[in-house]
Design a protein around this motif. Sequence first.
Motif, PDB file in Angstrom:
ATOM      1  N   LEU A 310       0.825  -1.204   0.000  1.00 50.39           N
ATOM      2  CA  LEU A 310       0.000   0.000   0.000  1.00 50.39           C
ATOM      3  C   LEU A 310       0.864   1.262   0.000  1.00 50.39           C
ATOM      4  O   LEU A 310       0.580   2.215  -0.720  1.00 50.39           O
ATOM      5  CB  LEU A 310      -0.938  -0.018   1.206  1.00 50.39           C
ATOM      6  CG  LEU A 310      -2.069  -1.060   1.144  1.00 50.39           C
ATOM      7  CD1 LEU A 310      -2.843  -1.057   2.452  1.00 50.39           C
ATOM      8  CD2 LEU A 310      -2.989  -0.810  -0.034  1.00 50.39           C
ATOM      9  N   ALA A 311       1.928   1.261   0.830  1.00 54.14           N
ATOM     10  CA  ALA A 311       2.811   2.431   0.869  1.00 54.14           C
ATOM     11  C   ALA A 311       3.539   2.602  -0.460  1.00 54.14           C
ATOM     12  O   ALA A 311       3.651   3.716  -0.988  1.00 54.14           O
ATOM     13  CB  ALA A 311       3.815   2.287   2.011  1.00 54.14           C
ATOM     14  N   SER A 312       4.043   1.489  -1.013  1.00 54.13           N
ATOM     15  CA  SER A 312       4.748   1.551  -2.288  1.00 54.13           C
ATOM     16  C   SER A 312       3.794   1.956  -3.416  1.00 54.13           C
ATOM     17  O   SER A 312       4.154   2.722  -4.307  1.00 54.13           O
ATOM     18  CB  SER A 312       5.392   0.200  -2.609  1.00 54.13           C
ATOM     19  OG  SER A 312       6.304  -0.168  -1.598  1.00 54.13           O
ATOM     20  N   LEU A 313       2.570   1.431  -3.365  1.00 60.19           N
ATOM     21  CA  LEU A 313       1.555   1.763  -4.365  1.00 60.19           C
ATOM     22  C   LEU A 313       1.246   3.253  -4.351  1.00 60.19           C
ATOM     23  O   LEU A 313       1.200   3.904  -5.404  1.00 60.19           O
ATOM     24  CB  LEU A 313       0.290   0.951  -4.080  1.00 60.19           C
ATOM     25  CG  LEU A 313      -0.979   1.304  -4.862  1.00 60.19           C
ATOM     26  CD1 LEU A 313      -0.769   1.070  -6.348  1.00 60.19           C
ATOM     27  CD2 LEU A 313      -2.154   0.486  -4.351  1.00 60.19           C
ATOM     28  N   PHE A 314       1.061   3.810  -3.160  1.00 61.15           N
ATOM     29  CA  PHE A 314       0.747   5.227  -3.060  1.00 61.15           C
ATOM     30  C   PHE A 314       1.900   6.082  -3.568  1.00 61.15           C
ATOM     31  O   PHE A 314       1.705   7.036  -4.330  1.00 61.15           O
ATOM     32  CB  PHE A 314       0.411   5.584  -1.612  1.00 61.15           C
ATOM     33  CG  PHE A 314       0.008   7.017  -1.414  1.00 61.15           C
ATOM     34  CD1 PHE A 314      -1.093   7.541  -2.065  1.00 61.15           C
ATOM     35  CD2 PHE A 314       0.742   7.852  -0.593  1.00 61.15           C
ATOM     36  CE1 PHE A 314      -1.473   8.865  -1.895  1.00 61.15           C
ATOM     37  CE2 PHE A 314       0.384   9.178  -0.407  1.00 61.15           C
ATOM     38  CZ  PHE A 314      -0.732   9.687  -1.062  1.00 61.15           C
ATOM     39  N   GLY A 315       3.131   5.739  -3.165  1.00 64.06           N
ATOM     40  CA  GLY A 315       4.293   6.489  -3.626  1.00 64.06           C
ATOM     41  C   GLY A 315       4.465   6.413  -5.130  1.00 64.06           C
ATOM     42  O   GLY A 315       4.743   7.424  -5.797  1.00 64.06           O
ATOM     43  N   PHE A 316       4.283   5.219  -5.705  1.00 65.39           N
ATOM     44  CA  PHE A 316       4.415   5.044  -7.146  1.00 65.39           C
ATOM     45  C   PHE A 316       3.366   5.865  -7.885  1.00 65.39           C
ATOM     46  O   PHE A 316       3.654   6.523  -8.885  1.00 65.39           O
ATOM     47  CB  PHE A 316       4.274   3.557  -7.480  1.00 65.39           C
ATOM     48  CG  PHE A 316       4.481   3.218  -8.926  1.00 65.39           C
ATOM     49  CD1 PHE A 316       5.752   3.108  -9.453  1.00 65.39           C
ATOM     50  CD2 PHE A 316       3.405   2.997  -9.773  1.00 65.39           C
ATOM     51  CE1 PHE A 316       5.957   2.790 -10.792  1.00 65.39           C
ATOM     52  CE2 PHE A 316       3.588   2.682 -11.098  1.00 65.39           C
ATOM     53  CZ  PHE A 316       4.872   2.573 -11.607  1.00 65.39           C
ATOM     54  N   ASN A 317       2.127   5.852  -7.379  1.00 63.67           N
ATOM     55  CA  ASN A 317       1.051   6.600  -8.025  1.00 63.67           C
ATOM     56  C   ASN A 317       1.301   8.100  -7.948  1.00 63.67           C
ATOM     57  O   ASN A 317       1.061   8.834  -8.915  1.00 63.67           O
ATOM     58  CB  ASN A 317      -0.283   6.258  -7.369  1.00 63.67           C
ATOM     59  CG  ASN A 317      -1.460   6.475  -8.310  1.00 63.67           C
ATOM     60  OD1 ASN A 317      -1.345   6.282  -9.511  1.00 63.67           O
ATOM     61  ND2 ASN A 317      -2.584   6.892  -7.758  1.00 63.67           N
ATOM     62  N   VAL A 318       1.800   8.578  -6.807  1.00 62.46           N
ATOM     63  CA  VAL A 318       2.157   9.991  -6.679  1.00 62.46           C
ATOM     64  C   VAL A 318       3.224  10.356  -7.710  1.00 62.46           C
ATOM     65  O   VAL A 318       3.167  11.404  -8.364  1.00 62.46           O
ATOM     66  CB  VAL A 318       2.641  10.310  -5.251  1.00 62.46           C
ATOM     67  CG1 VAL A 318       3.289  11.695  -5.189  1.00 62.46           C
ATOM     68  CG2 VAL A 318       1.492  10.238  -4.259  1.00 62.46           C
ATOM     69  N   GLY A 319       4.207   9.466  -7.872  1.00 62.29           N
ATOM     70  CA  GLY A 319       5.264   9.719  -8.848  1.00 62.29           C
ATOM     71  C   GLY A 319       4.736   9.789 -10.265  1.00 62.29           C
ATOM     72  O   GLY A 319       5.153  10.653 -11.057  1.00 62.29           O
ATOM     73  N   VAL A 320       3.810   8.898 -10.611  1.00 60.53           N
ATOM     74  CA  VAL A 320       3.203   8.925 -11.949  1.00 60.53           C
ATOM     75  C   VAL A 320       2.497  10.262 -12.189  1.00 60.53           C
ATOM     76  O   VAL A 320       2.617  10.867 -13.260  1.00 60.53           O
ATOM     77  CB  VAL A 320       2.221   7.745 -12.119  1.00 60.53           C
ATOM     78  CG1 VAL A 320       1.377   7.925 -13.384  1.00 60.53           C
ATOM     79  CG2 VAL A 320       2.978   6.423 -12.188  1.00 60.53           C
ATOM     80  N   GLU A 321       1.790  10.740 -11.171  1.00 64.36           N
ATOM     81  CA  GLU A 321       1.067  12.010 -11.327  1.00 64.36           C
ATOM     82  C   GLU A 321       2.032  13.180 -11.474  1.00 64.36           C
ATOM     83  O   GLU A 321       1.805  14.097 -12.269  1.00 64.36           O
ATOM     84  CB  GLU A 321       0.138  12.255 -10.135  1.00 64.36           C
ATOM     85  CG  GLU A 321      -0.870  11.157  -9.866  1.00 64.36           C
ATOM     86  CD  GLU A 321      -1.426  10.517 -11.122  1.00 64.36           C
ATOM     87  OE1 GLU A 321      -1.774  11.238 -12.079  1.00 64.36           O
ATOM     88  OE2 GLU A 321      -1.495   9.279 -11.170  1.00 64.36           O
ATOM     89  N   ILE A 322       3.103  13.169 -10.697  1.00 67.12           N
ATOM     90  CA  ILE A 322       4.110  14.228 -10.834  1.00 67.12           C
ATOM     91  C   ILE A 322       4.706  14.215 -12.238  1.00 67.12           C
ATOM     92  O   ILE A 322       4.894  15.257 -12.871  1.00 67.12           O
ATOM     93  CB  ILE A 322       5.209  14.073  -9.768  1.00 67.12           C
ATOM     94  CG1 ILE A 322       4.636  14.327  -8.365  1.00 67.12           C
ATOM     95  CG2 ILE A 322       6.366  15.030 -10.038  1.00 67.12           C
ATOM     96  CD1 ILE A 322       5.617  14.039  -7.248  1.00 67.12           C
ATOM     97  N   GLY A 323       5.001  13.010 -12.736  1.00 63.42           N
ATOM     98  CA  GLY A 323       5.549  12.892 -14.082  1.00 63.42           C
ATOM     99  C   GLY A 323       4.592  13.407 -15.138  1.00 63.42           C
ATOM    100  O   GLY A 323       4.999  14.092 -16.087  1.00 63.42           O
ATOM    101  N   GLN A 324       3.302  13.092 -14.973  1.00 63.57           N
ATOM    102  CA  GLN A 324       2.296  13.586 -15.919  1.00 63.57           C
ATOM    103  C   GLN A 324       2.183  15.101 -15.877  1.00 63.57           C
ATOM    104  O   GLN A 324       2.119  15.763 -16.921  1.00 63.57           O
ATOM    105  CB  GLN A 324       0.925  12.980 -15.587  1.00 63.57           C
ATOM    106  CG  GLN A 324       0.777  11.532 -15.964  1.00 63.57           C
ATOM    107  CD  GLN A 324      -0.619  11.009 -15.688  1.00 63.57           C
ATOM    108  OE1 GLN A 324      -0.960   9.916 -16.089  1.00 63.57           O
ATOM    109  NE2 GLN A 324      -1.442  11.769 -15.005  1.00 63.57           N
ATOM    110  N   LEU A 325       2.139  15.652 -14.673  1.00 61.32           N
ATOM    111  CA  LEU A 325       2.002  17.102 -14.540  1.00 61.32           C
ATOM    112  C   LEU A 325       3.204  17.834 -15.136  1.00 61.32           C
ATOM    113  O   LEU A 325       3.059  18.926 -15.685  1.00 61.32           O
ATOM    114  CB  LEU A 325       1.814  17.476 -13.069  1.00 61.32           C
ATOM    115  CG  LEU A 325       0.479  17.040 -12.443  1.00 61.32           C
ATOM    116  CD1 LEU A 325       0.453  17.371 -10.966  1.00 61.32           C
ATOM    117  CD2 LEU A 325      -0.699  17.706 -13.160  1.00 61.32           C
ATOM    118  N   ALA A 326       4.384  17.224 -15.016  1.00 57.29           N
ATOM    119  CA  ALA A 326       5.570  17.838 -15.616  1.00 57.29           C
ATOM    120  C   ALA A 326       5.438  17.881 -17.136  1.00 57.29           C
ATOM    121  O   ALA A 326       5.823  18.869 -17.781  1.00 57.29           O
ATOM    122  CB  ALA A 326       6.820  17.055 -15.203  1.00 57.29           C
ATOM    123  N   ILE A 327       4.889  16.811 -17.723  1.00 55.74           N
ATOM    124  CA  ILE A 327       4.675  16.783 -19.170  1.00 55.74           C
ATOM    125  C   ILE A 327       3.672  17.858 -19.586  1.00 55.74           C
ATOM    126  O   ILE A 327       3.870  18.594 -20.557  1.00 55.74           O
ATOM    127  CB  ILE A 327       4.187  15.388 -19.609  1.00 55.74           C
ATOM    128  CG1 ILE A 327       5.297  14.349 -19.387  1.00 55.74           C
ATOM    129  CG2 ILE A 327       3.741  15.400 -21.070  1.00 55.74           C
ATOM    130  CD1 ILE A 327       4.837  12.918 -19.585  1.00 55.74           C
TER     131      ILE A 327
END
Length: 375
Positions: A310-327
Motif C-alpha cells: 500500500l505504501a509503495s503503491l501510493f508512492g508510485f502513483n504519486v510519482g506517476v502524477e508528478i511525471g504527468q504534470l511535468a509533461i
Amino acid sequence: MNARLALCLFLLCAWLAPAQAHKPSDSYLSLAVHGQQIEGQWDIALRDLDFAIGLDGNGDGALTWDEIRARHEAIAAYALQRLQVASDQGVCPLKAVEQLIDSHTDGAYNVLRFTAACPGNAAPAALSIGYTLFADLDPQHKGLLKIDSGGATQTAIFDPDSPRQTMSLAAPDRLAQFGAYVKHGIWHIWIGYDHILFLLSLLLPAVLLPGLRDQQQGLRAAFYDVLKVVTAFTLAHSITLTLASLSLVSLPSRWVESAIAASVILAALNNLLPLFRGKRPVAAFAFGLIHGFGFASVLRDLGLPQGSLLASLFGFNVGVEIGQLAIVAAFLPIAWLLRKTWLYRQVLTVGSLAIAVVAAVWLVERIADIKLISA
C-alpha cells in the motif's frame, strides 16, 4: 500530403518505432534475513541475460531449457559479481544454490537462489547492499529489492545513479521507501512512450477548441480542458492500478499491452476524425482504466505483502502524477504560443498520423508477439 510532410512523417516514425514501449528492464531481488543467515532469490529477465552474456547457443532466437541450464554457472557468476551484501560486522559472501525459470508479466525470468552468511555472533542491525547489474549496458535498468526481517518488510530501488544503499533492519526508513517509489513512478511515466503518446494525443487539440479567440479567457479555457483530460486519466488509472496491484483484478499482460497500443491509435486518429466528438475526458477515463493495468505490473511482480504494498503503491502513483504534470506543464505553454502557426497545425495532423502508425506497429507486435522493427 506533400514531400516535406511525408519526410516529417517518416522521420518521426523512424525515431519512435524502435521504442517498444514495453515494461522497462527490471530485476526482482528478495532477501530473507534469519539471524546471521540470509536466503536470497533474484529474478532476472532472460532477455537481459541473453543480451549481456549470451544464452542462445544455436542463435535461432528461441531459448530452450537446455541452453539456459548450460549457462547456469555463467549466469550465477555474472549476477553475483554485481551484488555485494555486507552487515555492520563485515562482508556476507554469496553462494549460488539453484536456478529455476519463472514467468513475470513481461516474459520469462531466470530465478537465481542463493545464500549468504554474515560474520559476527549476532543478527545484523543493518545491511549495506551494492547493486551494479547491467549498469554498463542499460542506464535505465532498475533493481527492485524486498527485505524480510523480523516480520517486517521494506523495499528499495537500485539504478546506476544509486548503486549502493544501507538498509536498517532495526528501524526501517519508511519515508525513504516512499520516496524511492515516487521517483520510480516519475521515471516510469517519462520512459513509457505509449503512455506519453496517448496523453499528448489527447492534449494536442486543447488549444484549438472553438471560442479560444480571447487571449486571457482562451488560455483559461484551454487549461480547464487539459485539466479535465488529465484528471479523468488520473482517476481511471489510479483505480485499476490499485485493483491490479492488490491482485483483486488481473488481466493477461499481452491483452493489456495490446489494448494500450490500441488506445494510442484511437486517441491519435481522433485528432484527424472526430471519433470522440468532444468527449475526450470520457475517452481519457475509459482508456486510463487499461493504462492502470500497465502501471501495476511493476509492483505486482515484486510480490510485496499488503502493508508494504500500500505504501509503495501510493508512492508510485504519486510519482506517476508528478511525471504527468511535468509533461503537461511543458506542453501547454508551448502549445498555446504556437497554436496559430502553420507548424502547430502540421504537428496536430502529421504528428497524430505518425503516432497512429507507430502505435499500429506496437499493436501488431504485441498481438502477434513478434518484433517488426529492431531497437
